[in-house]
Design an enzyme around this catalytic site. Structure first.
Site, short mmCIF file in Angstrom:
data_model
loop_
_atom_site.label_atom_id
_atom_site.label_comp_id
_atom_site.label_asym_id
_atom_site.label_seq_id
_atom_site.Cartn_x
_atom_site.Cartn_y
_atom_site.Cartn_z
N HIS A 1 -3.57 -5.51 1.21
CA HIS A 1 -2.90 -5.77 2.48
C HIS A 1 -2.92 -7.25 2.86
O HIS A 1 -3.83 -7.69 3.57
CB HIS A 1 -3.62 -5.00 3.61
CG HIS A 1 -3.42 -3.52 3.57
ND1 HIS A 1 -2.41 -2.90 4.27
CD2 HIS A 1 -4.10 -2.54 2.93
CE1 HIS A 1 -2.49 -1.59 4.06
NE2 HIS A 1 -3.49 -1.35 3.25
N CYS B 1 0.83 -1.20 0.00
CA CYS B 1 0.00 0.00 0.00
C CYS B 1 0.87 1.26 0.00
O CYS B 1 1.51 1.55 -1.00
CB CYS B 1 -0.98 -0.07 1.16
SG CYS B 1 -2.42 0.97 0.95
N GLU C 1 -1.22 -8.66 5.06
CA GLU C 1 -1.06 -8.81 6.51
C GLU C 1 -2.40 -8.70 7.24
O GLU C 1 -2.50 -9.04 8.42
CB GLU C 1 -0.07 -7.77 7.06
CG GLU C 1 -0.59 -6.36 7.23
CD GLU C 1 -0.72 -5.57 5.93
OE1 GLU C 1 -0.58 -6.16 4.84
OE2 GLU C 1 -0.96 -4.34 6.02
#
Lengths: 81, 233
Positions: free
Chosen positions: B207, B86, B209
């Protein structure tokens, strides 16, 4: 010396923000407006007194930080002051 | 295996990366403050998401000039893998490790939702854990995720197999902006993530994560981190 920098999107790069502004102007009743493109204006004060050196410095600033050379152009205006 | 996560003023996804990466690594990655001129020896560098420098001037523009990024670029040139997520992707384009630029979303709105990605390229330390053509679900949350590059660069990225992920429909069908809305931000060629020529740098807007734990909704992101540890450990 005073430097005035205009950072604008390169021709051909789409500007949806400019388009949104154009639409808003139209909604406000301003007819005949097209091709609105939004850019940035940055002012700098330099201790450098030689206009050519000042120009060179600001050009480097534009290339390294103030403008993203992939999508933006820059125009510099150097003046006493 | 050692990993480092860079933290800028305004980064806010560094802790999620620390947790997700730590889960696969089974040890804590080093968190490196942007002011550090040198990153300790490491096998992987992650530039996380967030709003470094408040996105002032341009997203990632000033972070790219941070002292630490000089070392990230130097290490990347020596072959240390770098993952930009990002805002991290934005930083990597701003410092020239990846081509192109991330612009304001075509729809002008901040978009925060799960998207489907097609894994286009699996020959890399980042994507090797997926199958080619696999459809995965990963969240996005960004205002400036519209990937732009000139046609020559786009052709080269596609031709050389450097597009890592592309936005797609949930069934894997191609994103067709107007009809199925699968491209959330207007990115050219539906590009969601790209690799460097050396395939050792990956930048992606979604994302991974944020979807590395079934308790939080899914595990598609974990595959990326697990494979990094497998490939580099």
């Amino acid at each position: 010396m005073k430097a005035k920098v205009h950072v604008t999107l390169k021709k051909g790069v789409l500007d949806p923000q400019g388009k949104a502004v154009e639409n808003a102007l139209s909604a406000l009743g301003f007819g005949g407006v097209s091709g609105v493109r939004q850019g940035k204006y940055i002012e700098l004060e330099l201790t450098e007194t030689d206009p050519e050196k000042a120009q060179g410095q600001v050009e480097e600033m534009c290339r390294k930080l103030l403008a993203n050379m992939v999508i933006e152009d820059y125009a510099i205006d150097i003046a006493e002051g | 295996m050692k990993a480092s996560v860079i933290v800028f003023p305004g980064s806010n996804c560094d802790r999620d990366v620390q947790v997700a990466l730590g889960q696969s690594l089974r040890r804590q990655p080093d968190m490196v403050w942007h002011g550090e001129a040198e990153i300790p020896e490491t096998d992987l560098i992650v530039v996380p998401g967030g709003f470094s420098y408040g996105d002032y001037l341009r997203s990632g523009a000033m972070a790219a000039q941070s002292p630490v990024m000089r070392d990230v670029v130097a290490k990347a040139k020596k072959g240390v893998p770098v993952l930009g997520i990002c805002n991290g992707f934005q930083v990597l384009t701003e410092c020239g490790l990846l081509p192109g630029a991330l612009m304001r979303n075509a729809g002008l709105k901040f978009v925060c939702k799960d998207v489907h990605l097609s894994v286009e390229e699996t020959e890399s330390v980042f994507t090797g854990g997926y199958e080619k053509g696999q459809v995965i679900r990963i969240p996005i949350a960004h205002h400036d995720g519209n990937y732009y590059a000139d046609d020559e660069t786009l052709d080269r990225l596609e031709g050389d197999g450097l597009v890592a992920f592309s936005y797609c429909a949930s069934d894997g069908g191609p994103a067709d902006g107007s009809t199925n809305g699968a491209n959330p931000n207007g990115s050219a060629r539906n590009i969601a993530g790209i690799l460097s020529d050396t395939r050792t740098v990956l930048g992606m807007m979604p994302h991974p994560e944020r979807l590395s734990d079934p308790a939080l909704g899914g595990n598609d992101g974990r595959v990326l981190f697990d494979h990094l540890v497998k490939a580099l450990g």
